[in-house]
Design an enzyme around this catalytic site. Structure first.
Site, PDB file in Angstrom:
ATOM      1  N   GLU A 146      13.861   2.526  -4.034  1.00  0.00           N
ATOM      2  CA  GLU A 146      13.075   1.511  -4.728  1.00  0.00           C
ATOM      3  C   GLU A 146      13.798   0.794  -5.855  1.00  0.00           C
ATOM      4  O   GLU A 146      13.439  -0.327  -6.224  1.00  0.00           O
ATOM      5  CB  GLU A 146      11.778   2.155  -5.245  1.00  0.00           C
ATOM      6  CG  GLU A 146      10.797   2.320  -4.100  1.00  0.00           C
ATOM      7  CD  GLU A 146       9.753   3.401  -4.337  1.00  0.00           C
ATOM      8  OE1 GLU A 146       8.609   3.053  -4.579  1.00  0.00           O
ATOM      9  OE2 GLU A 146      10.092   4.597  -4.283  1.00  0.00           O
TER      10      GLU A 146
ATOM     11  N   PHE B 208       7.588   0.439   3.288  1.00  0.00           N
ATOM     12  CA  PHE B 208       7.643  -0.049   1.904  1.00  0.00           C
ATOM     13  C   PHE B 208       6.472   0.435   1.072  1.00  0.00           C
ATOM     14  O   PHE B 208       6.178  -0.126   0.025  1.00  0.00           O
ATOM     15  CB  PHE B 208       7.730  -1.580   1.863  1.00  0.00           C
ATOM     16  CG  PHE B 208       8.851  -2.138   2.697  1.00  0.00           C
ATOM     17  CD1 PHE B 208      10.162  -1.905   2.335  1.00  0.00           C
ATOM     18  CD2 PHE B 208       8.591  -2.865   3.845  1.00  0.00           C
ATOM     19  CE1 PHE B 208      11.210  -2.408   3.092  1.00  0.00           C
ATOM     20  CE2 PHE B 208       9.628  -3.371   4.609  1.00  0.00           C
ATOM     21  CZ  PHE B 208      10.938  -3.138   4.235  1.00  0.00           C
TER      22      PHE B 208
HETATM   23 MO1  MOS Z   1       7.120   3.649  -1.547  1.00  0.00          MO
HETATM   24  S1  MOS Z   1       5.982   2.210  -2.497  1.00  0.00           S
HETATM   25  O1  MOS Z   1       7.105   4.843  -2.754  1.00  0.00           O
HETATM   26  O2  MOS Z   1       6.223   4.254  -0.245  1.00  0.00           O
END
Ligand code: MOS
Length: 707
Positions: free
Chosen positions: A668, A244
């Site tokens: 995302e 993440f």
């Molecule tokens: Mo993600 S926050 O672009 O690794």
């Protein structure tokens, strides 16, 4: 060699909902993660346990390791006096054990190496560290007005401030004005697999199994610190249990593991970061405060918009969340000002967390839009449609393929938005108020240059495809094989994909929702070059290696993805308990390469958005400077019981301005706007306007009945 621009590829494997190629390994436990490698070289490791500072600022006077060293099994205790010297200490986050300074509570101050994890942990408990503590500033509240400064740029290289037109005049002349202060708390990435590394130094090469989103970046970043050539670091990440963003950049534990391995040459060292230690050592989304002012015509068309964001960073290393950048390109309006200010605090170093910038910024902007809709008496979907810009307001460029309105309209239809009562507190079901809300989502289409792919003809019509990409659980291993198959015009089953190793051609980070698009472009370009070089029936063994330096069609366009999120919530009249009963996200992300894995990304994004809306909050102790909620009991991440009806949908489209596959990123955008949709739904349910995340039950106690 830089290969030529790619042609569009036929879609045969791309677009198919194929199963994850590594699904079986994962569910049977055969997939090996960073702390699990037991090959010959890494057998019989020493176990490292980090001793972390109990003060937020000051100096280490003395590390007394005598009791630890007396414990059976403890081999070594490294501290700032006896640890190997780094060749570079420029990056203060990564300058592990290089001096006596303490910059935040939870910083590594010693490292215990022992024969077992138990001895290492007990040894760490027995290390006694003496400090000279200094007064520390650890919260935004404690920072003075003078402490806020304009960073040179904000994360991802965005400009700090941007001003167009005359915002004050635009606001002053506007018929309708809304203004609010919105806040999001610090949040910590909580991937299933904690950060971990197993490293071995043989005197000339450091081999490291690492839980990372970018093997080549780890090698490139650590090499100058360790005083090595990048070619002396081999970093492998065959499987990663989520990141993440927290594994997007190397953090101090990786340096600690590498340094320890070099200190005990020949013996592997295994370092696992505990869940609690992750709250200080592996990055986090910093707290943000947004002041938003909007001036509009009576029909809701925006005239002037200001988004002024402030936040905290660490005194030892600057990270400035790009909170206000979405306000630059999201809606029409002549006058616009977006600014970022940060205060340096004596806290752990913030970093990337899924949709840095867009997540907190779009919470503020999309709740403000809901307030504007209310002030104008305009339906929130219609308001957004009315503010659709023709060209990108930030750059003046045309959009690649802006289809926000279609997302909103398709979502509204599917969600049943038309029947929605306009005023709050209109729907009561027993003891529950029921409400619905909407918010837009957006994420930039990033494309990273420098990815290299190698195509090799093997026996029996098989092809080897090699690139140092990392699959952090998203399904990259599956979709890259699909992309390669189409680019070579063969079946997926004929592709042998190799990823996750710096011995493979260089690749950029699994981050910025740019992994698949950037790596995939390199694969497509190399595959097409391969066919040009070697034809359709190549001799086994022939090879083409190509680096994708640019994808030229993107020049001159504003490249973004869009989406619309709809939420239905129930708020209990007597306890304030808030339940999200429905979430629908409709996305425009270009060609969806694999509906199964893309759907998982959207669902995961929605769940993480729900989690941030209702639960996630890293509460920092204002006296001691650490995060108090440093475990998964007190830092609640949405669990199965918290998640009810989830639906995702996407538009059928291809965007060949973005990538040769026609795809844009999917990782995302699902989190963006989700918390705002939920907060807007909570307002619709109760009439209570919440501008600060998370939406806890206490905010909905004693709700006054509306007149
Ligand atoms: Mo993600 S926050 O672009 O690794």
């Amino acid at each position: 060699m830089t290969v030529q621009q790619a042609r569009p590829v036929p879609n045969r494997a791309v677009g198919i909902a194929s199963e994850r190629v590594d699904g079986r390994e994962k569910v049977t436990g055969l997939a090996t993660y960073a702390a699990e490698h037991r090959d010959l070289q890494l057998d019989d490791p020493l176990h490292a346990w980090m001793v972390t500072s109990t003060i937020a600022r000051g100096r280490v006077l003395r590390v007394d390791a005598s009791a630890a060293l007396a414990l059976p099994g403890v081999e070594r205790v490294l501290d700032h006096e006896n640890a190997p010297r780094a060749a570079s200490t420029d990056d203060r986050e990564l300058a592990v054990l290089q001096d006596d300074r303490v910059g935040f509570r939870g910083q590594i101050v010693a490292l215990v190496l022992a024969e077992t994890p138990e001895a290492a942990r007990e040894g760490a408990r027995l290390v006694s560290v003496h400090y000279d503590a200094e007064p520390a500033t650890v919260t935004l509240d404690a920072a003075g007005e003078d402490d806020f400064y304009a960073p040179e740029q904000v994360n991802a290289g965005h400009e700090t401030d941007l001003e167009q037109g005359d915002v004050e005049a635009g606001l002053a002349g506007a018929a309708v004005r809304v203004e609010g202060r919105y806040s999001t708390p610090a949040e910590h990435n909580s991937p299933m697999e904690p950060h971990a590394a197993t490293a071995r130094w043989d005197g000339s090469v450091l081999t490291m199994y690492d839980s990372t989103q970018a093997v080549h970046a780890v090698a490139a970043t650590l090499a100058p610190i360790l005083g090595l050539e990048q070619s002396q670091l081999r970093v492998l990440a065959p499987y990663v249990g989520g990141g993440f963003g927290s594994k997007g950049l190397p953090h101090a534990p990786e340096v600690a593991a590498a340094m320890a391995a070099m200190a005990v040459e020949g013996r592997p060292v295994k370092l696992v970061v505990t869940r609690q230690q992750m709250f200080a050592l592996t990055g986090y989304r910093p707290e943000t405060i947004s002041h938003v002012r909007i001036g509009a015509e009576p029909d809701g068309r925006i005239v002037a918009l200001e988004h002024a964001a402030i936040g905290g960073t660490s005194r030892i290393k600057e990270y400035a969340e790009q909170t206000a950048t979405a306000a630059r390109m999201m809606y029409a309006g002549e006058h616009r000002r977006t600014t970022h200010r940060v205060a340096a605090l004596d806290v752990a170093v913030p970093s990337w967390m899924r949709a840095p910038g867009e997540m907190p910024g779009m919470f503020a902007l999309e709740v403000a839009l809901d307030e504007l809709a209310e002030a104008c008496g305009v339906d929130p979907v219609d308001l957004r449609v009315r503010n659709e810009p023709e060209l990108d307001p930030e750059t003046g460029n045309p959009y690649n393929d802006r289809r926000l309105v279609e997302c909103l309209q398709r979502g509204a239809e599917r969600f049943g938005w038309a029947d929605r009562p306009t005023s709050p507190q209109a729907i009561v079901d027993g003891d529950w108020w029921v409400g619905t809300g909407v918010a837009s989502a957006t994420y930039p289409t990033l494309w990273m240059p420098g990815n290299t792919a190698r195509i090799t003809a093997d026996e029996d019509g098989r092809y080897g495809v090699a690139i140092g990409a990392v699959d952090i659980g998203t399904g990259a291993r599956t979709v890259l094989a699909q992309i390669a198959a189409d680019a070579l015009d063969v079946d997926v089953a004929s592709i042998d994909l190799a990823i996750g190793d710096t011995d493979l051609p260089a690749a950029t980070v699994a981050g910025g929702s740019a992994g698949t698009g950037s790596w995939g472009t390199a694969i497509v370009q190399a595959a097409q070059q391969f066919r040009a070089d070697h034809g359709d029936t190549p001799d086994p063994g022939v090879q083409t290696t190509g680096t994708a330096e640019s994808y030229p069609d993107s020049v001159g366009h504003a490249l973004h993805s869009f989406g619309a999120t709809f939420a239905e919530v129930r708020v209990h009249r007597w306890t304030g308990e808030l339940r999200v009963t429905r979430l629908l996200g409709v996305y425009s992300v270009g060609r969806v390469i694999n509906p199964t894995t893309a759907r998982s990304q959207f669902l995961g994004g929605l769940i993480m958005g729900l989690s941030g809306a209702l639960f996630e909050e890293s509460v920092r102790d204002s006296r001691f400077g650490h995060v108090v909620t440093q475990d998964l009991a007190t830092y609640h991440v949405a669990s199965h019981a918290d998640v009810r009806g989830l639906e995702v949908d996407w538009l059928d489209e291809e965007d060949h301005l973005a990538t040769p596959m026609g795809s844009r990123g999917v990782g995302e955008i699902g989190i963006v706007g989700t918390a705002a949709a939920i907060a807007n739904a909570a307002h619709h349910a109760t009439g209570v306007r919440v501008r600060d995340l998370p939406l806890t039950a206490d905010l909905f106690l004693d709700v006054p009945p509306l007149p």
